[in-house]
Structure formats: structure tokens, C-alpha cells
Design an enzyme around this catalytic site. Structure first.
Site, short mmCIF file in Angstrom:
data_model
loop_
_atom_site.label_atom_id
_atom_site.label_comp_id
_atom_site.label_asym_id
_atom_site.label_seq_id
_atom_site.Cartn_x
_atom_site.Cartn_y
_atom_site.Cartn_z
CG ASP A 3 -0.28 -0.02 2.82
OD1 ASP A 3 0.51 0.27 2.75
OD2 ASP A 3 -1.34 -0.26 3.88
CG ASP A 58 0.03 -3.85 2.18
OD1 ASP A 58 -0.25 -5.14 3.11
OD2 ASP A 58 0.44 -2.97 2.06
CE LYS A 78 3.01 -6.11 4.06
NZ LYS A 78 2.51 -4.61 5.09
CD GLU A 110 0.43 -1.60 8.08
OE1 GLU A 110 0.67 -0.78 8.75
OE2 GLU A 110 0.81 -1.40 6.68
CD GLU A 140 7.88 0.04 7.55
OE1 GLU A 140 6.66 -0.93 7.58
OE2 GLU A 140 7.98 1.19 7.76
O1 KIV Z 1 3.33 -1.28 2.14
C1 KIV Z 1 4.76 -1.77 1.75
O2 KIV Z 1 5.26 -1.31 0.98
C2 KIV Z 1 5.29 -2.01 2.46
C3 KIV Z 1 6.77 -2.19 3.20
C4 KIV Z 1 7.41 -0.86 3.56
C5 KIV Z 1 7.27 -3.99 4.02
O3 KIV Z 1 4.02 -2.66 4.18
#
Ligand code: KIV
Length: 265
Positions: free
Chosen positions: A49, A88, A118, A120, A183
Site C-alpha cells: 500500500d 497488501d 500481508k 499489519e 519495520e
Molecule cells: O506497503 C508496503 O510497501 C510495506 C513495506 C514497506 C513492507 O508494507
């Protein structure tokens, strides 16, 4: 003869840790650059994102939508043959709980070539991670600085609460995450998490002892102003593009371009 991609699989990605092989991951958002980084041999590409900041020019990642992630993941999927593709889950696409997360993640897996998602969070997203993995959707978790929680964190500050970070990382692993992004946390804490977990840790501003590293593509290529301190710039494409465009403007204006070579009889 079929030329369908033979991508790194999720189990192969996970096995890189026990094989002692460092994992190289980059973000990707479009066809031409994804083609180049895939050919260069990255293990995984994250359609992150961060597209909202480095491509759309927004202040943070919060406005990015699921449709936008899917749009960019389609391009990246068409461009790549070898890398594991991860999409994401943007802000607001999983915070309502397991069913919303499964609905959002299913769209990413059905409509693009992504093999995993992915999200968070660690402890606070454990139920969602378990729900997604229970539905057959591989999940990469993300602890430390979580840009989707920028307002709650009061900025992108290095996260130093060792016991909370360890709890988050273990919760994500226990819930079924196949990997975890760390991170912006002190290297020693990232090293400890990496040692304690069986799943690969992918660091960004988390030191050299993580099982792998990820950088935002535009940061490492020199296409962003004032990237964070943890970024190493591997190229200065910003200057190269500006120089090329300035030369083009000059040549158009003084009649040097096009020449006979660029014209038709
Ligand atoms: O969204 C993204 O690009 C990320 C990376 C920085 C790990 O979460």
C-alpha cells in the site's frame, strides 16, 4: 509450450530460513519495473500500500483501496515469472474482522496472481490471521512500525517495546502467519525475534540479522525525496530521468530531435 510462471511458492519461501538463505524482497507496482526486478532475481514482490505514497503522491497509505491494490497486482502479476507475489490488504479491508478479511483477501487471490496477502498487526490481528490461514490464504504479518496506524502511533517512530514486539511476533506465528515483516525496530530486538521464530522475518529498518530484507522500490531507486534513514539508494533514477527529460526538451526546442533516423520517408 506453456510459458506460465513457475513462481517461488509459499513453502519454498518459508524453507529459505532453514536453508540459511537470506531473502530479498522488494515492493512492485507496475509492469515494467516488476519485470525488471523479477528478472534480477528477487525472491518476493510485495504489491504494497506504499503505492499510495510513492506512486499516487499521497501523504500516507491510509487512502489506498482494495481495488487499487488489485489494479497494481494485476500489472505485477502479468510482468513476473519467478518471484512469490504478495498483495497488501489496505487499511479498512480487514479491520472489521475475519469475514471481511477473507472477502478482501479472496479478491486479491482470485483477481490477481498473488499467492499470499500481508496485513499489519500481531496480537491484535491474531484472530484475523488464523481465520485467513484457516481459509487457505497464506498471511505475512507486519509488526513494529505499522504505517496504517500512523495516527495512533503519532508518526513513524522506531518501536522499542521489546516485550510487546516479542508478544506480537509470537502471536502472529502462532496464529499461522508464514512470515513477518519487522519495520523500524532496534536491530537487537529484531535479531531476538528472528532467533525465536521459526518463520522468516523480513526486515525494513530492523538490522542485518533478519532472515530477509524488503525495501520500497522507489526509495532504493532514488525516485523519492528524503527517504528514511534505513534506505540504501542503489540507483539514482530520479536524476537520470530528469536529465533525460531536460535533454529531450532542449533538443525539441533547438530542432536537434527528431533527426532523419527517427522520421519516415
Ligand atoms: O506497503 C508496503 O510497501 C510495506 C513495506 C514497506 C513492507 O508494507
Amino acid at each position: 509450450m506453456s510459458s506460465s510462471p513457475r513462481r517461488l511458492t509459499v513453502p519454498q519461501f518459508v524453507a529459505l530460513k532453514s536453508q540459511g538463505k537470506k531473502i530479498a524482497m522488494l515492493t512492485g507496482y507496475d509492469y515494467p519495473t516488476a519485470q525488471l526486478i523479477d528478472a534480477a532475481g528477487v525472491d518476493a514482490i510485495l504489491v504494497g500500500d506504499t503505492v499510495g505514497v510513492v506512486v499516487q503522491g499521497r501523504e500516507n497509505t491510509l487512502p489506498v483501496t482494495l481495488d487499487e491494490i488489485i489494479y497494481h497486482a494485476e500489472m505485477v502479476g502479468r510482468a513476473t515469472k519467478s518471484a512469490l507475489l504478495i498483495g497488501d490488504l489496505p487499511f479498512g479491508s480487514y479491520q472489521l474482522g475475519v469475514s471481511q478479511a477473507i472477502e478482501s483477501a479472496s479478491r486479491i487471490l482470485k483477481e490477481t496472481a498473488c499467492q499470499a496477502v500481508k496485513l499489519e498487526g500481531g496480537t491484535e490481528q491474531a484472530a484475523v490471521i488464523a481465520g485467513l490461514t484457516g481459509a487457505g490464504i497464506p498471511v505475512m504479518a507486519h509488526v513494529g512500525v505499522r504505517p496504517q496506524s500512523v495516527h495512533q502511533m503519532g508518526g513513524y517512530k522506531v518501536q522499542r517495546d521489546e516485550s510487546q514486539l516479542l508478544i506480537d511476533a509470537h502471536s502472529a506465528e502462532q496464529a499461522g502467519a508464514f512470515s513477518i515483516v519487522l519495520e523500524c525496530l532496534p536491530s537487537a530486538i529484531a535479531a531476538k525475534i528472528t532467533k525465536e521464530l521459526t518463520i522468516p522475518t523480513i526486515g525494513i529498518g530492523a538490522g542485518v540479522d533478519c532472515d530477509g530484507q524488503v525495501l520500497v522500490l522507489h526509495d532504493m531507486l532514488g525516485l523519492t525525496d528524503a527517504p528514511p534513514r534505513f534506505v540504501k539508494q542503489y540507483a539514482d533514477l530520479g536524476s537520470a530521468i530528469q536529465k533525460a527529460a531536460a535533454q529531450y526538451c532542449k533538443e525539441v526546442r533547438n530542432g536537434e530531435f527528431p533527426t532523419a533516423k527517427h522520421a519516415y520517408r
